[in-house]
Motif scaffolding. Structure first.
Motif, PDB file in Angstrom:
ATOM      1  N   PHE A  58      39.859  43.392  36.002  1.00 24.94           N
ATOM      2  CA  PHE A  58      39.862  44.333  34.875  1.00 24.94           C
ATOM      3  C   PHE A  58      40.354  43.654  33.609  1.00 24.94           C
ATOM      4  O   PHE A  58      39.744  43.777  32.538  1.00 24.94           O
ATOM      5  CB  PHE A  58      40.730  45.552  35.200  1.00 24.94           C
ATOM      6  N   VAL A  59      41.461  42.931  33.705  1.00 24.22           N
ATOM      7  CA  VAL A  59      42.012  42.247  32.535  1.00 24.22           C
ATOM      8  C   VAL A  59      41.028  41.193  32.028  1.00 24.22           C
ATOM      9  O   VAL A  59      40.848  41.030  30.814  1.00 24.22           O
ATOM     10  CB  VAL A  59      43.395  41.633  32.846  1.00 24.22           C
ATOM     11  N   ALA A  60      40.359  40.494  32.940  1.00 26.28           N
ATOM     12  CA  ALA A  60      39.377  39.491  32.519  1.00 26.28           C
ATOM     13  C   ALA A  60      38.211  40.146  31.778  1.00 26.28           C
ATOM     14  O   ALA A  60      37.749  39.627  30.761  1.00 26.28           O
ATOM     15  CB  ALA A  60      38.871  38.708  33.730  1.00 26.28           C
ATOM     16  N   VAL A  61      37.734  41.286  32.262  1.00 22.52           N
ATOM     17  CA  VAL A  61      36.634  41.989  31.588  1.00 22.52           C
ATOM     18  C   VAL A  61      37.080  42.457  30.208  1.00 22.52           C
ATOM     19  O   VAL A  61      36.374  42.248  29.203  1.00 22.52           O
ATOM     20  CB  VAL A  61      36.130  43.176  32.442  1.00 22.52           C
ATOM     21  N   ASP A  92      31.154  42.341  34.649  1.00 22.43           N
ATOM     22  CA  ASP A  92      31.196  43.797  34.857  1.00 22.43           C
ATOM     23  C   ASP A  92      30.829  44.152  36.291  1.00 22.43           C
ATOM     24  O   ASP A  92      31.473  44.991  36.928  1.00 22.43           O
ATOM     25  CB  ASP A  92      30.246  44.508  33.893  1.00 22.43           C
ATOM     26  N   ILE A  93      29.780  43.518  36.795  1.00 18.96           N
ATOM     27  CA  ILE A  93      29.353  43.782  38.177  1.00 18.96           C
ATOM     28  C   ILE A  93      30.447  43.355  39.151  1.00 18.96           C
ATOM     29  O   ILE A  93      30.746  44.066  40.119  1.00 18.96           O
ATOM     30  CB  ILE A  93      28.016  43.079  38.492  1.00 18.96           C
ATOM     31  N   LEU A  99      36.829  46.369  42.724  1.00 17.05           N
ATOM     32  CA  LEU A  99      37.610  47.604  42.788  1.00 17.05           C
ATOM     33  C   LEU A  99      37.367  48.351  44.097  1.00 17.05           C
ATOM     34  O   LEU A  99      38.327  48.662  44.818  1.00 17.05           O
ATOM     35  CB  LEU A  99      37.327  48.490  41.572  1.00 17.05           C
ATOM     36  N   PRO A 100      36.106  48.616  44.476  1.00 14.02           N
ATOM     37  CA  PRO A 100      35.907  49.266  45.780  1.00 14.02           C
ATOM     38  C   PRO A 100      36.362  48.391  46.954  1.00 14.02           C
ATOM     39  O   PRO A 100      36.848  48.923  47.951  1.00 14.02           O
ATOM     40  CB  PRO A 100      34.403  49.525  45.860  1.00 14.02           C
ATOM     41  N   VAL A 144      31.692  36.187  41.995  1.00  7.26           N
ATOM     42  CA  VAL A 144      32.692  35.271  41.434  1.00  7.26           C
ATOM     43  C   VAL A 144      31.991  33.972  41.052  1.00  7.26           C
ATOM     44  O   VAL A 144      32.218  33.423  39.968  1.00  7.26           O
ATOM     45  CB  VAL A 144      33.845  34.994  42.418  1.00  7.26           C
ATOM     46  N   TYR A 145      31.130  33.505  41.934  1.00  3.21           N
ATOM     47  CA  TYR A 145      30.390  32.281  41.638  1.00  3.21           C
ATOM     48  C   TYR A 145      29.490  32.468  40.416  1.00  3.21           C
ATOM     49  O   TYR A 145      29.513  31.648  39.488  1.00  3.21           O
ATOM     50  CB  TYR A 145      29.558  31.841  42.842  1.00  3.21           C
ATOM     51  N   LEU A 146      28.677  33.515  40.414  1.00  2.00           N
ATOM     52  CA  LEU A 146      27.740  33.733  39.302  1.00  2.00           C
ATOM     53  C   LEU A 146      28.472  33.901  37.970  1.00  2.00           C
ATOM     54  O   LEU A 146      28.064  33.330  36.949  1.00  2.00           O
ATOM     55  CB  LEU A 146      26.862  34.953  39.576  1.00  2.00           C
ATOM     56  N   THR A 147      29.545  34.670  37.986  1.00  2.00           N
ATOM     57  CA  THR A 147      30.309  34.905  36.762  1.00  2.00           C
ATOM     58  C   THR A 147      30.958  33.610  36.289  1.00  2.00           C
ATOM     59  O   THR A 147      30.855  33.244  35.110  1.00  2.00           O
ATOM     60  CB  THR A 147      31.376  35.983  36.988  1.00  2.00           C
ATOM     61  N   GLY A 148      31.621  32.927  37.182  1.00  2.00           N
ATOM     62  CA  GLY A 148      32.301  31.688  36.814  1.00  2.00           C
ATOM     63  C   GLY A 148      31.335  30.616  36.362  1.00  2.00           C
ATOM     64  O   GLY A 148      31.572  29.920  35.364  1.00  2.00           O
ATOM     65  N   HIS A 149      30.227  30.476  37.076  1.00  2.00           N
ATOM     66  CA  HIS A 149      29.254  29.454  36.707  1.00  2.00           C
ATOM     67  C   HIS A 149      28.633  29.746  35.350  1.00  2.00           C
ATOM     68  O   HIS A 149      28.494  28.839  34.520  1.00  2.00           O
ATOM     69  CB  HIS A 149      28.167  29.337  37.772  1.00  2.00           C
TER      70      HIS A 149
END
Length: 160
Positions: A58-61, A92-93, A99-100, A144-149
């Motif tokens: 959340f903080v990162a978003v 966001d995704i 969260l869930p 995590v991979y897609l976002t970080g990459h």
């Protein structure tokens, strides 16, 4: 609040927490499901990570949105904003998965705790929660991979 810490963008600092806490939650939650004899050793770690991972995401978003707004205000435009938008979409995704995952992991901890205050649950509850934990964990690791990459590619792509 989500803009700077000691002159550095908060986003640059908080993404490291996401890269650590989310995979740890995913892996330990899957281990909790897959190896019941380890549950007594993993339960507190899973519980703590079930809170830390979504909070860090959340903080990162939020800090990413603040950074994006600052970049736009400074005149950034063109393809770099498209890359930032893609990275933001992945983030966001990821949050919507983590969260869930945190919630379901905590529910699984409660369902398998054997605590006397936990009412007798139907037999399908634990398997359903276990499947949800594994599925959400796999999705979290992918995102995590897609976002970080995508973020690293935006910042560092073509640099070396």
């Amino acid at each position: 609040m989500f803009e700077q810490i000691l002159g550095l963008p908060v986003h640059v600092l908080t993404v490291h927490a996401v890269v650590v806490f989310v995979p740890l939650l995913a892996l330990l939650a899957v281990a909790y499901v897959a190896v019941p004899r380890w549950r007594r050793r993993l339960d507190w770690a899973v519980a703590i990570l079930a809170v830390l991972a979504p909070v860090s995401a959340f903080v990162a978003v939020q800090s990413g949105e603040a950074l994006n707004d600052a970049l736009v205000a400074r005149g950034f435009q063109g393809p770099i904003l498209d890359q930032i938008f893609e990275h933001s979409r992945y983030g966001d995704i990821l949050f919507r998965i983590v969260l869930p995952l945190g919630i379901v992991a905590i529910l699984l901890l409660v369902a398998t705790s054997g605590h006397r205050r936990v009412p007798k649950l139907p037999g399908l509850v634990t398997p359903v929660l276990s499947i949800a934990v594994v599925g959400l964990s796999v999705a979290a690791l992918i995102y995590v991979y897609l976002t970080g990459h995508s973020g690293a590619e935006t910042v560092w792509g073509g640099t070396l």
